[in-house]
Design a protein around this motif. Structure first.
Motif, PDB file in Angstrom:
ATOM      1  N   SER A  72      38.161  31.776  45.354  1.00  0.00           N
ATOM      2  CA  SER A  72      37.836  32.614  44.198  1.00  0.00           C
ATOM      3  C   SER A  72      37.995  31.836  42.901  1.00  0.00           C
ATOM      4  O   SER A  72      37.169  31.955  41.994  1.00  0.00           O
ATOM      5  CB  SER A  72      38.733  33.848  44.164  1.00  0.00           C
ATOM      6  N   TYR A  73      39.048  31.045  42.806  1.00  0.00           N
ATOM      7  CA  TYR A  73      39.285  30.257  41.597  1.00  0.00           C
ATOM      8  C   TYR A  73      38.173  29.233  41.385  1.00  0.00           C
ATOM      9  O   TYR A  73      37.650  29.092  40.283  1.00  0.00           O
ATOM     10  CB  TYR A  73      40.645  29.560  41.692  1.00  0.00           C
ATOM     11  N   ILE A  74      37.783  28.541  42.448  1.00  0.00           N
ATOM     12  CA  ILE A  74      36.724  27.540  42.339  1.00  0.00           C
ATOM     13  C   ILE A  74      35.404  28.211  41.983  1.00  0.00           C
ATOM     14  O   ILE A  74      34.646  27.715  41.142  1.00  0.00           O
ATOM     15  CB  ILE A  74      36.606  26.739  43.657  1.00  0.00           C
ATOM     16  N   SER A  75      35.121  29.340  42.595  1.00  0.00           N
ATOM     17  CA  SER A  75      33.887  30.066  42.315  1.00  0.00           C
ATOM     18  C   SER A  75      33.856  30.545  40.868  1.00  0.00           C
ATOM     19  O   SER A  75      32.821  30.457  40.197  1.00  0.00           O
ATOM     20  CB  SER A  75      33.766  31.243  43.270  1.00  0.00           C
ATOM     21  N   MET A  76      34.967  31.038  40.372  1.00  0.00           N
ATOM     22  CA  MET A  76      35.038  31.515  38.997  1.00  0.00           C
ATOM     23  C   MET A  76      34.872  30.360  38.011  1.00  0.00           C
ATOM     24  O   MET A  76      34.202  30.498  36.984  1.00  0.00           O
ATOM     25  CB  MET A  76      36.388  32.206  38.768  1.00  0.00           C
ATOM     26  N   ARG A  77      35.450  29.213  38.314  1.00  0.00           N
ATOM     27  CA  ARG A  77      35.309  28.035  37.446  1.00  0.00           C
ATOM     28  C   ARG A  77      33.866  27.581  37.369  1.00  0.00           C
ATOM     29  O   ARG A  77      33.385  27.196  36.305  1.00  0.00           O
ATOM     30  CB  ARG A  77      36.173  26.898  37.973  1.00  0.00           C
ATOM     31  N   ARG A  78      33.160  27.599  38.502  1.00  0.00           N
ATOM     32  CA  ARG A  78      31.753  27.184  38.507  1.00  0.00           C
ATOM     33  C   ARG A  78      30.905  28.146  37.686  1.00  0.00           C
ATOM     34  O   ARG A  78      29.975  27.733  37.007  1.00  0.00           O
ATOM     35  CB  ARG A  78      31.222  27.134  39.933  1.00  0.00           C
ATOM     36  N   ARG A  79      31.221  29.435  37.770  1.00  0.00           N
ATOM     37  CA  ARG A  79      30.448  30.421  37.009  1.00  0.00           C
ATOM     38  C   ARG A  79      30.630  30.237  35.512  1.00  0.00           C
ATOM     39  O   ARG A  79      29.709  30.435  34.741  1.00  0.00           O
ATOM     40  CB  ARG A  79      30.877  31.834  37.399  1.00  0.00           C
ATOM     41  N   ARG A  80      31.820  29.880  35.078  1.00  0.00           N
ATOM     42  CA  ARG A  80      32.088  29.707  33.653  1.00  0.00           C
ATOM     43  C   ARG A  80      31.415  28.476  33.081  1.00  0.00           C
ATOM     44  O   ARG A  80      31.129  28.431  31.896  1.00  0.00           O
ATOM     45  CB  ARG A  80      33.591  29.582  33.417  1.00  0.00           C
TER      46      ARG A  80
END
Length: 66
Positions: free
Chosen positions: A42-50
């Protein structure tokens, strides 16, 4: 396969040191591992989205979108 073996050895050591039921320790270690992987994903996915930037209005108007 190697991950499962590592978790099994970890559960065996914890069970031997603290005297807790081995099956209970295996279940707790497995659930903790899954939760850690889920949070990391989730953290990696959220970072990519930002990191994605929205194109400016002038780029949209001029047709300079990638």
């Amino acid at each position: 396969m190697e991950k499962d073996l590592f978790l099994l050895v970890l559960a065996l050591i914890v069970s031997a040191v603290f005297g807790i039921n081995l099956l209970l320790v295996i279940a707790v270690v497995d659930i903790a591992d899954r939760l850690i992987r889920l949070v990391a994903y989730s953290y990696i996915s959220m970072r990519r989205r930002r990191k994605r930037k929205c194109p400016s209005s002038s780029a949209k108007r001029d047709g300079r979108l990638r």
